[in-house]
Write an enzyme that holds these catalytic residues in place. Structure first.
Site, short mmCIF file in Angstrom:
data_model
loop_
_atom_site.label_atom_id
_atom_site.label_comp_id
_atom_site.label_asym_id
_atom_site.label_seq_id
_atom_site.Cartn_x
_atom_site.Cartn_y
_atom_site.Cartn_z
CD GLN A 157 51.08 107.99 48.56
OE1 GLN A 157 51.88 107.78 48.17
NE2 GLN A 157 50.16 108.63 47.34
CB SER A 184 42.54 109.18 43.96
OG SER A 184 43.91 110.10 43.90
CB SER A 213 50.43 103.16 41.47
OG SER A 213 50.08 103.95 40.77
CD GLU A 244 53.09 111.61 44.21
OE1 GLU A 244 52.11 110.67 43.64
OE2 GLU A 244 52.29 112.05 45.10
#
Length: 383
Positions: A134, A137, A169, A252
């Site tokens: 994903q 950030s 991640s 999430e």
């Protein structure tokens, strides 16, 4: 006519038989599912292979995608089955971690807003054939998704991406990414964003793993240098990236760590706590863990009743960070310098202490989550 599902009791019996046959039962073991991303992995590729093989085994035996639609390989079962599986699965030592983002956030987002072609990725995900990351950030934005600066500019064939993501991640293992980029810089903040599906093998993408103080390297920086994406890479609508991202964060930000932290607290009780100050810190962690577990049980009851958790579910995220930090502080005070000595049998507690700050950042910083709670739960005015 759709076949009738087994009763939840029969499902649990079958699931337990499967897990007993393929995994070690450790009901009071260290809750590694919470901390796996922080551990140092000596052989990352071997770890990846174990996780992929486990996901494929789940799929072959009917325990993958329990609530996902049948057309992508799921079983279309009510949430009661997924909750029962999560409770049972947590008691066993299985290779977790690699597919967390893929299964819990990316897959549900593809199912919710993806095109028919994009939804086909979900079948590959359930079979363990695709790992996703994903790409949200950024160094200059952190958890403030409205501040995303990575640019996506239209070309004749699609879009050209330039920018940088961070704290991504499992990017080093991912075949695909779910990217949030700015397509209209003239629009104010969240109105100029678009979501994209990214093939991570596309030329111009560079992944650099980040070494953490725990020794792990599950997070990475990802750089985009004139990366060309096809027109059909858009996920959702052009300019609708904020809505897509909020859909994802709805998946999430509800955790179910209360029970796992209960296992950790029970293990911590065996440390003895002769120091009065450390013991008081430990008792604070015990009280808050029990409150968190009770809160999550209430959320589970709402899910079983067919209701959505709502924005108040984000409170569990804050409480998880609080409990881990309280326990880490207590362990640090109680064990002191012993934590710095290798081979003392304290590796798990050292991991708890070193990883505690990350629980206030992962999934959105505490400050971002508190702002969301203030606005969407308490109804306070925006500043």
């Amino acid at each position: 006519m759709e076949p009738q599902p087994p009763s939840v009791e029969a499902f649990v019996q079958a699931a337990r038989a499967f897990l007993d046959a393929h995994a070690e039962h450790r009901p009071d073991g260290f809750p590694d599912a919470m901390f796996a991303q922080f551990r140092e992995i000596a052989a990352p590729e071997a770890f990846r292979d174990r996780c992929v093989a486990w996901q494929r085994l789940l799929y072959d035996h009917g325990f993958a995608g329990l609530t996902w639609p049948r057309d992508v390989g799921g079983r279309a079962l009510p949430s009661a089955y997924a909750l029962a599986w999560a409770d049972l699965d947590a008691e066993y030592d299985v290779p977790r971690g690699l597919f967390g983002v893929t299964l819990e956030m990316v897959g549900p987002t593809l199912l919710a807003v993806g095109t028919p072609e994009q939804r086909t990725h979900c079948a590959a995900i359930l079979r363990g054939e695709e790992v996703w990351c994903q790409l949200f950030s950024e160094p200059g934005a952190g958890s403030d998704l409205a501040g995303v600066a990575t640019s996506a500019v239209r070309t004749e064939a699609g879009w050209r991406i330039n920018g940088q993501k961070v704290w991504t991640s499992e990017a080093r293992h991912a075949q695909y990414g779910y990217l949030l980029a700015r397509t209209d810089p003239a629009q104010a903040r969240h109105r100029g964003l678009t979501a994209f599906v990214v093939d991570m093998s596309t030329p111009g993408i560079e992944v650099r793993p980040l070494k953490q103080m725990t020794g792990g390297a599950s997070f990475s920086e990802v750089f985009f240098d004139d990366v060309d994406l096809p027109a059909d890479a858009v996920l959702g609508d052009v300019g609708g990236g904020w809505s897509v991202a909020m859909t994802t964060l709805g998946f999430e930000r509800f955790s179910s760590f209360g029970r796992s932290l209960g296992r950790l607290v029970r293990q911590a009780a065996d440390l003895g706590w002769p120091d009065a100050i450390a013991r008081e810190q430990f008792l604070d962690a015990v009280i808050d863990q029990r409150a968190l577990a009770a809160f999550e049980a209430g959320i589970h009851r709402r899910l079983l009743a067919g209701e959505t958790p709502g924005p108040q579910a984000a409170l569990a995220k804050l409480a998880t960070g609080t409990v881990v930090s309280e326990l880490a502080d207590a362990v640090a005070a109680g064990l002191g310098n012993a934590l710095s000595k290798p081979g003392a049998g304290l590796d798990d507690w050292r991991l708890v202490v070193l990883s505690a700050p990350a629980f206030h950042i992962a999934g959105g910083t505490d400050e971002i989550v508190k702002t969301m709670i203030a606005e969407r739960v308490l109804g306070l005015p925006r500043s």
